[in-house]
Design a protein around this motif. Structure first.
Motif, PDB file in Angstrom:
ATOM      1  N   LEU A  68       0.829  -1.210   0.000  1.00 50.78           N
ATOM      2  CA  LEU A  68       0.000   0.000   0.000  1.00 50.78           C
ATOM      3  C   LEU A  68       0.860   1.256   0.000  1.00 50.78           C
ATOM      4  N   ARG A  69       1.993   1.213   0.699  1.00 55.32           N
ATOM      5  CA  ARG A  69       2.924   2.349   0.665  1.00 55.32           C
ATOM      6  C   ARG A  69       3.462   2.557  -0.730  1.00 55.32           C
ATOM      7  N   TRP A  70       3.834   1.478  -1.397  1.00 57.06           N
ATOM      8  CA  TRP A  70       4.327   1.562  -2.776  1.00 57.06           C
ATOM      9  C   TRP A  70       3.242   2.106  -3.693  1.00 57.06           C
ATOM     10  N   HIS A  71       2.012   1.608  -3.548  1.00 59.42           N
ATOM     11  CA  HIS A  71       0.921   2.066  -4.401  1.00 59.42           C
ATOM     12  C   HIS A  71       0.634   3.555  -4.188  1.00 59.42           C
ATOM     13  N   ALA A  72       0.787   4.036  -2.962  1.00 60.91           N
ATOM     14  CA  ALA A  72       0.463   5.427  -2.664  1.00 60.91           C
ATOM     15  C   ALA A  72       1.354   6.394  -3.432  1.00 60.91           C
ATOM     16  N   ILE A  73       2.621   6.009  -3.679  1.00 61.95           N
ATOM     17  CA  ILE A  73       3.545   6.921  -4.364  1.00 61.95           C
ATOM     18  C   ILE A  73       3.701   6.583  -5.840  1.00 61.95           C
ATOM     19  N   SER A  74       3.099   5.497  -6.284  1.00 58.04           N
ATOM     20  CA  SER A  74       3.325   5.026  -7.646  1.00 58.04           C
ATOM     21  C   SER A  74       2.604   5.889  -8.667  1.00 58.04           C
ATOM     22  N   THR A  75       3.242   6.046  -9.832  1.00 56.54           N
ATOM     23  CA  THR A  75       2.634   6.754 -10.958  1.00 56.54           C
ATOM     24  C   THR A  75       2.336   5.798 -12.105  1.00 56.54           C
ATOM     25  N   SER A  76       2.358   4.491 -11.815  1.00 55.42           N
ATOM     26  CA  SER A  76       2.164   3.501 -12.869  1.00 55.42           C
ATOM     27  C   SER A  76       0.710   3.387 -13.309  1.00 55.42           C
ATOM     28  N   GLY A  77      -0.230   3.825 -12.466  1.00 58.29           N
ATOM     29  CA  GLY A  77      -1.633   3.685 -12.799  1.00 58.29           C
ATOM     30  C   GLY A  77      -2.207   2.314 -12.511  1.00 58.29           C
ATOM     31  N   ARG A  78      -1.395   1.449 -11.903  1.00 61.04           N
ATOM     32  CA  ARG A  78      -1.884   0.103 -11.572  1.00 61.04           C
ATOM     33  C   ARG A  78      -2.735   0.132 -10.299  1.00 61.04           C
ATOM     34  N   THR A  79      -3.523  -0.904 -10.109  1.00 57.14           N
ATOM     35  CA  THR A  79      -4.409  -0.994  -8.949  1.00 57.14           C
ATOM     36  C   THR A  79      -3.636  -1.464  -7.713  1.00 57.14           C
ATOM     37  N   ARG A  80      -4.299  -1.371  -6.569  1.00 56.97           N
ATOM     38  CA  ARG A  80      -3.702  -1.899  -5.341  1.00 56.97           C
ATOM     39  C   ARG A  80      -3.449  -3.393  -5.465  1.00 56.97           C
ATOM     40  N   ARG A  81      -4.363  -4.090  -6.113  1.00 54.02           N
ATOM     41  CA  ARG A  81      -4.218  -5.530  -6.269  1.00 54.02           C
ATOM     42  C   ARG A  81      -2.949  -5.861  -7.059  1.00 54.02           C
ATOM     43  N   TRP A  82      -2.651  -5.093  -8.074  1.00 58.99           N
ATOM     44  CA  TRP A  82      -1.438  -5.320  -8.864  1.00 58.99           C
ATOM     45  C   TRP A  82      -0.199  -5.133  -8.002  1.00 58.99           C
ATOM     46  N   HIS A  83      -0.182  -4.085  -7.202  1.00 57.34           N
ATOM     47  CA  HIS A  83       0.978  -3.836  -6.343  1.00 57.34           C
ATOM     48  C   HIS A  83       1.122  -4.911  -5.268  1.00 57.34           C
ATOM     49  N   LEU A  84       0.000  -5.394  -4.750  1.00 59.88           N
ATOM     50  CA  LEU A  84       0.058  -6.481  -3.773  1.00 59.88           C
ATOM     51  C   LEU A  84       0.706  -7.716  -4.382  1.00 59.88           C
ATOM     52  N   ARG A  85       0.327  -8.064  -5.609  1.00 60.01           N
ATOM     53  CA  ARG A  85       0.889  -9.237  -6.265  1.00 60.01           C
ATOM     54  C   ARG A  85       2.373  -9.042  -6.576  1.00 60.01           C
ATOM     55  N   ALA A  86       2.705  -7.905  -7.175  1.00 56.98           N
ATOM     56  CA  ALA A  86       4.096  -7.677  -7.570  1.00 56.98           C
ATOM     57  C   ALA A  86       5.019  -7.637  -6.358  1.00 56.98           C
ATOM     58  N   TYR A  87       4.550  -7.024  -5.280  1.00 56.42           N
ATOM     59  CA  TYR A  87       5.387  -6.947  -4.075  1.00 56.42           C
ATOM     60  C   TYR A  87       5.586  -8.340  -3.480  1.00 56.42           C
ATOM     61  N   ALA A  88       4.527  -9.139  -3.422  1.00 54.10           N
ATOM     62  CA  ALA A  88       4.644 -10.489  -2.865  1.00 54.10           C
ATOM     63  C   ALA A  88       5.593 -11.339  -3.702  1.00 54.10           C
ATOM     64  N   GLU A  89       5.514 -11.211  -5.022  1.00 52.53           N
ATOM     65  CA  GLU A  89       6.427 -11.965  -5.889  1.00 52.53           C
ATOM     66  C   GLU A  89       7.875 -11.583  -5.639  1.00 52.53           C
ATOM     67  N   SER A  90       8.118 -10.316  -5.379  1.00 44.38           N
ATOM     68  CA  SER A  90       9.497  -9.846  -5.224  1.00 44.38           C
ATOM     69  C   SER A  90      10.147 -10.333  -3.938  1.00 44.38           C
ATOM     70  N   GLU A  91       9.354 -10.665  -2.934  1.00 41.14           N
ATOM     71  CA  GLU A  91       9.919 -10.999  -1.633  1.00 41.14           C
ATOM     72  C   GLU A  91      10.770 -12.264  -1.671  1.00 41.14           C
ATOM     73  N   ILE A  92      10.387 -13.248  -2.469  1.00 39.76           N
ATOM     74  CA  ILE A  92      11.190 -14.472  -2.554  1.00 39.76           C
ATOM     75  C   ILE A  92      12.577 -14.152  -3.087  1.00 39.76           C
ATOM     76  N   LEU A  93      12.661 -13.321  -4.118  1.00 42.04           N
ATOM     77  CA  LEU A  93      13.961 -12.936  -4.655  1.00 42.04           C
ATOM     78  C   LEU A  93      14.731 -12.090  -3.655  1.00 42.04           C
ATOM     79  N   GLY A  94      14.019 -11.283  -2.875  1.00 41.71           N
ATOM     80  CA  GLY A  94      14.690 -10.459  -1.885  1.00 41.71           C
ATOM     81  C   GLY A  94      15.331 -11.274  -0.781  1.00 41.71           C
ATOM     82  N   LEU A  95      14.697 -12.369  -0.392  1.00 46.33           N
ATOM     83  CA  LEU A  95      15.219 -13.177   0.704  1.00 46.33           C
ATOM     84  C   LEU A  95      16.495 -13.927   0.337  1.00 46.33           C
ATOM     85  N   VAL A  96      16.757 -14.115  -0.952  1.00 42.50           N
ATOM     86  CA  VAL A  96      17.940 -14.874  -1.371  1.00 42.50           C
ATOM     87  C   VAL A  96      19.041 -13.975  -1.919  1.00 42.50           C
ATOM     88  N   THR A  97      18.884 -12.667  -1.803  1.00 44.95           N
ATOM     89  CA  THR A  97      19.910 -11.744  -2.296  1.00 44.95           C
ATOM     90  C   THR A  97      20.338 -10.796  -1.186  1.00 44.95           C
TER      91      THR A  97
END
Length: 301
Positions: A68-97
């Motif tokens: 929700l923090r990311w969505h609040a500042i985003s200018t992509s025009g995507r929905t909250r649902r899109w940001h929820l999905r993209a952020y969740a997907e990124s976390e797996i890659l974040g944990l291994v880097t």
């Protein structure tokens, strides 16, 4: 001179190939998980209920408040649902880097897939990181932890550099910064509040982990130790074996938690991070791979 530069470039390319190799990422992941399992196994009694109770608010903080923090500042025009999905997907890659950098790279990639320019995508993710860091410092100040002047100077200096660079680029190269996110003070403050709320959920997870391994929960002293350890998180490291975890173990031991229980609680916390990451982020990645989510370009939308 020219040969030395070529040698340096070849060396950096080799390091990059090793660091980005799939085998290296798998080895880092296995090492971090094995280290956490080894530390948890050294604790004679571990209760699941306190850990589960601490994990629930953390999952909400990580996979709801942060997107929700990311969505609040985003200018992509995507929905909250899109940001929820993209952020969740990124976390797996974040944990291994190291330094959670893989999560940021994935978010930039996801923005580029919907035709957001790379400069705008990088600026958006960097701004989200910056607001998160400001929220972290604010949360530490709220806990009453006295930050060293050197840490404050570095933080304020970095913030000033980021602001000056952004203003210069906006003035000299307006075509580059035209689509950069420029949040209003209200949005900026809202992002900081979300960041503070997220830090509170991490603290709740830590309390649950300490209770799960049978250690005493030291009250306000724990809040101070947690705040100090979060500052150590600015140093790069692998999840489960980073300077933040080391500082947290040392801090818990300093306020009366036994070393065995401190190692067990911090290791259990690191393991619990994986549960929502695999369940939520892994599910979204699998569904994306199966073609469940289609990305509509901004023009088509």
């Amino acid at each position: 001179m020219h040969l030395g530069r070529q040698h340096l470039v070849r060396l950096m390319n080799r390091v990059h190939r090793v660091a980005t190799h799939r085998g290296t990422r798998v080895a880092v992941l296995i090492t971090a998980v094995a280290l956490s399992l080894w530390n948890v196994d050294r604790v004679p009694h571990t209760a699941l209920l306190p850990a589960a109770l601490g994990l629930l608010p953390f999952a909400i903080g990580k996979y709801v408040l942060c997107p929700l923090r990311w969505h609040a500042i985003s200018t992509s025009g995507r929905t909250r649902r899109w940001h929820l999905r993209a952020y969740a997907e990124s976390e797996i890659l974040g944990l291994v880097t190291p330094w959670h950098a893989g999560a940021d790279l994935w978010r930039v990639h996801r923005l580029e897939t919907i035709d957001v320019r790379r400069s705008s995508a990088v600026a958006e993710v960097a701004l989200d990181r910056f607001i998160g860091a400001v929220g972290l410092v604010a949360a530490v100040v709220v806990t009453g932890v006295t930050l060293p002047w050197t840490v404050l100077a570095i933080a304020l200096g970095a913030a000033a550099v980021v602001l000056v660079v952004a203003l210069v680029v906006r003035r000299r190269r307006p075509f580059l910064a035209g689509r950069w996110p420029w949040p209003s003070p209200k949005v900026f403050g809202f992002g900081i509040l979300l960041s503070i709320g997220y830090q509170a959920t991490i603290l709740g997870l830590l309390v649950g982990a300490i209770d799960a391994v049978g250690g005493p929960v030291p009250g306000l002293q724990l809040v101070a130790v947690f705040g100090a350890s979060q500052i150590a998180g600015v140093l790069p490291g692998v999840h489960g074996a980073s300077p933040r975890e080391g500082a947290l173990v040392a801090g818990l031991a300093a306020i009366g938690v036994s070393w065995r229980e401190a190692f067990g609680a911090v290791a259990l916390t690191a393991l619990l991070y994986w549960i929502p990451a695999l369940l939520i982020g892994g599910t979204f990645l699998f569904l994306r791979w199966r073609g469940w989510f289609t990305e509509r370009r901004p023009e088509a939308a």
